[in-house]
Design a protein around this motif. Structure first.
Motif, PDB file in Angstrom:
ATOM      1  N   UNK A  92      -4.233   6.433  -1.250  1.00 33.13           N
ATOM      2  CA  UNK A  92      -4.231   6.392   0.212  1.00 33.13           C
ATOM      3  C   UNK A  92      -2.799   6.359   0.735  1.00 33.13           C
ATOM      4  N   UNK A  93      -2.668   6.552   2.034  1.00 35.06           N
ATOM      5  CA  UNK A  93      -1.357   6.731   2.655  1.00 35.06           C
ATOM      6  C   UNK A  93      -0.469   5.511   2.462  1.00 35.06           C
ATOM      7  N   UNK A  94      -1.018   4.318   2.643  1.00 34.43           N
ATOM      8  CA  UNK A  94      -0.219   3.111   2.520  1.00 34.43           C
ATOM      9  C   UNK A  94       0.304   2.926   1.102  1.00 34.43           C
ATOM     10  N   UNK A 267     -10.086  -0.336   8.336  1.00 34.60           N
ATOM     11  CA  UNK A 267      -8.846  -1.094   8.469  1.00 34.60           C
ATOM     12  C   UNK A 267      -7.809  -0.192   9.120  1.00 34.60           C
ATOM     13  N   UNK A 268      -6.747  -0.794   9.629  1.00 33.01           N
ATOM     14  CA  UNK A 268      -5.686  -0.049  10.289  1.00 33.01           C
ATOM     15  C   UNK A 268      -4.479   0.094   9.373  1.00 33.01           C
ATOM     16  N   UNK A 269      -3.720   1.162   9.563  1.00 31.85           N
ATOM     17  CA  UNK A 269      -2.470   1.345   8.840  1.00 31.85           C
ATOM     18  C   UNK A 269      -1.537   2.189   9.695  1.00 31.85           C
ATOM     19  N   UNK A 270      -0.254   2.116   9.369  1.00 31.57           N
ATOM     20  CA  UNK A 270       0.762   2.911  10.060  1.00 31.57           C
ATOM     21  C   UNK A 270       1.117   4.087   9.169  1.00 31.57           C
ATOM     22  N   UNK A 271       0.971   5.311   9.688  1.00 38.47           N
ATOM     23  CA  UNK A 271       1.236   6.488   8.869  1.00 38.47           C
ATOM     24  C   UNK A 271       2.735   6.784   8.797  1.00 38.47           C
ATOM     25  N   UNK A 275       2.530   6.182  13.446  1.00 45.15           N
ATOM     26  CA  UNK A 275       1.327   6.116  14.273  1.00 45.15           C
ATOM     27  C   UNK A 275       0.292   5.186  13.625  1.00 45.15           C
ATOM     28  N   UNK A 276      -0.399   4.414  14.458  1.00 48.37           N
ATOM     29  CA  UNK A 276      -1.443   3.519  13.972  1.00 48.37           C
ATOM     30  C   UNK A 276      -2.726   4.308  13.773  1.00 48.37           C
ATOM     31  N   UNK A 277      -3.254   4.298  12.559  1.00 47.47           N
ATOM     32  CA  UNK A 277      -4.446   5.075  12.223  1.00 47.47           C
ATOM     33  C   UNK A 277      -5.485   4.178  11.547  1.00 47.47           C
ATOM     34  N   UNK A 278      -6.723   4.704  11.470  1.00 52.74           N
ATOM     35  CA  UNK A 278      -7.815   3.980  10.808  1.00 52.74           C
ATOM     36  C   UNK A 278      -8.136   4.617   9.465  1.00 52.74           C
ATOM     37  N   UNK A 279      -8.564   3.799   8.537  1.00 50.89           N
ATOM     38  CA  UNK A 279      -9.042   4.273   7.239  1.00 50.89           C
ATOM     39  C   UNK A 279     -10.117   3.304   6.767  1.00 50.89           C
ATOM     40  N   UNK A 335      -1.901  -4.546  16.826  1.00 48.33           N
ATOM     41  CA  UNK A 335      -1.173  -4.074  15.649  1.00 48.33           C
ATOM     42  C   UNK A 335      -1.115  -5.195  14.615  1.00 48.33           C
ATOM     43  N   UNK A 336      -1.474  -4.936  13.355  1.00 48.62           N
ATOM     44  CA  UNK A 336      -1.463  -5.997  12.337  1.00 48.62           C
ATOM     45  C   UNK A 336      -0.126  -6.727  12.229  1.00 48.62           C
ATOM     46  N   UNK A 337       0.994  -6.002  12.262  1.00 49.02           N
ATOM     47  CA  UNK A 337       2.305  -6.658  12.176  1.00 49.02           C
ATOM     48  C   UNK A 337       2.537  -7.583  13.359  1.00 49.02           C
TER      49      UNK A 337
END
Length: 422
Positions: A92-94, A267-271, A275-279, A335-337
């Motif tokens: 995955x991206x993260x 869950x959310x992640x930053x690409x 950008x904030x995206x969902x996965x 935003x999680x952070x």
């Protein structure tokens, strides 16, 4: 004489005498899989009275490597291997971002320009030792360490470099990144064996979770409730034991408050573009969590506030609005952070040593202490492996649980023998 020359021509490999008197041994080792060009193994023997004999030994040794398929198959560098590996890596991206950051910061500056064939087990172990000693790879040199590489006015954050080694867990991650890339190199015939397989890596760190105590948890909740929206987030973090990215990705249609359940599916992640995206979740599985009546009441009150804010702007709150949102109609997730930083500041104000992730430890520890079976706890937290990770990492030891264990064991012990006369 002609017959002798023909025998020499039929020999595999070539030995040439250089102008310096040294002897160059060259053995054909096939076609380079990366460039498609001829790949030769070359070794230069220094001049001297035994040069001819040593050159013949080297030719025999290189031929043996080729015959036994133990020879390096390419002149490619480690950077070329990393680039090709990242092209085909399916993560995955993260996870990919984490790999790229560690490669760019720690690995490429040291190993990147080396030929793949030059990387052996000894080199890897020396590299790991260097990282454990100093993450900046200073080599014992003294220099001023600036807070940023950009033009700036030095302040108290700039000063003499002090060695700080990477944590064993980080060095282990770097080892597994290298091992994965080199393993793919073996599969592609870039090299014969994976030198990381034999390299010693740091041991697994001993899990030492530090969840807040019950008293600290109460103080944190009371402080958070000064802002009801933030209080709801902290309450859910404690109660659900979910990861911060899962909490921030919650939408109202994930809840069935009438039946007291929630389904964690995203869950959310930053690409790479910020950008904030969902996965999907970390374990790529949805999980259904039952809610207690108090948590249902907390969420119903929070939903009412969200509806009122939307109506004040003549909007209707969408069914799929984010539960924790910075927008008035639930269209922008927290935003999680941002959540992590806000919790850290709150804990610091209360002089409590805790981070947002510690609430996940708290949830697991309290459930285990209360006697909930490990499989159920693991299911709520989203762990696989039958709960092994939950027990090893998240279930901090609690004295009251140990006291109950001691009392239970004592009640089942046979009566101890009494001395005569008693």
């Amino acid at each position: 004489m002609t017959q002798g020359n023909s025998k020499l021509k039929r020999q595999r490999g070539a030995i040439d005498t250089l102008p310096s008197g040294a002897m160059r041994v060259r053995v054909h080792a096939g076609i380079d899989p990366l460039t498609g060009k001829r790949h030769d193994l070359v070794e230069v023997i220094p001049p001297g009275p035994t040069a001819a004999r040593d050159a013949e030994k080297a030719r025999t040794r290189l031929l043996s490597q080729v015959d036994e398929k133990r020879n390096p198959r390419t002149k490619a560098t480690m950077n070329q291997l990393f680039d090709r590996w990242l092209e085909v890596l399916d993560v995955d991206v993260q996870t990919r971002r984490g790999y790229v950051i560690k490669l760019d910061k720690h690995v490429r500056p040291v190993l990147g320009k080396l030929p793949v064939a030059k990387v052996d087990t000894e080199l890897l172990e020396s590299f790991y030792a260097m990282l454990r000693k100093c993450r900046d790879r200073c080599g014992g040199q003294r220099f001023v360490q600036h807070r940023t590489a950009a033009v700036h006015e030095c302040d108290g954050r700039c000063g003499p470099h002090k060695c700080r080694g990477l944590a064993d867990s980080t060095v282990r991650q770097i080892h597994w990144i290298l091992s994965g890339a080199l393993a793919r190199g073996v599969k592609w015939n870039w090299l014969a064996i994976n030198p990381a397989d034999a390299a010693d890596k740091p041991p697994l760190p001993h899990p030492d979770p530090h969840p807040p105590t019950a008293a600290e948890a109460a103080r944190l909740v009371n402080e958070a409730w000064k802002d009801p929206d933030w209080g709801t987030f902290v309450w859910c973090a404690m109660n659900l034991g979910a990861r911060r990215a899962e909490l921030c990705a919650l939408r109202w249609d994930d809840f069935d408050l009438d039946n007291s359940v929630v389904v964690l599916r995203r869950s959310l992640f930053v690409d790479d573009d910020g950008e904030l995206k969902e996965k999907d979740t970390k374990t790529h599985q949805q999980r259904r969590i039952v809610l207690d009546s108090e948590t249902v009441a907390v969420l119903e009150e929070h939903h009412g506030r969200c509806v009122e804010r939307a109506q004040a702007l003549d909007y209707e709150l969408p069914a799929n609005a984010f539960v924790f949102s910075t927008g008035p109609v639930g269209d922008v997730p927290l935003v999680p952070d941002t959540a992590t930083q806000r919790f850290g500041r709150m804990a610091s104000r209360l002089s409590i040593s805790s981070v947002l992730h510690s609430l996940r430890h708290y949830s697991a520890t309290e459930l285990v202490t209360a006697g909930v079976d490990i499989r159920t706890v693991a299911g709520r937290l989203g762990h696989g492996g039958g709960g092994a990770t939950t027990l090893r990492v998240y279930a901090a030891w609690r004295s009251e649980a140990d006291q109950r264990a001691a009392a239970t064991l004592a009640a089942r012990m046979p009566p101890r023998p009494r001395p005569a006369g008693q």
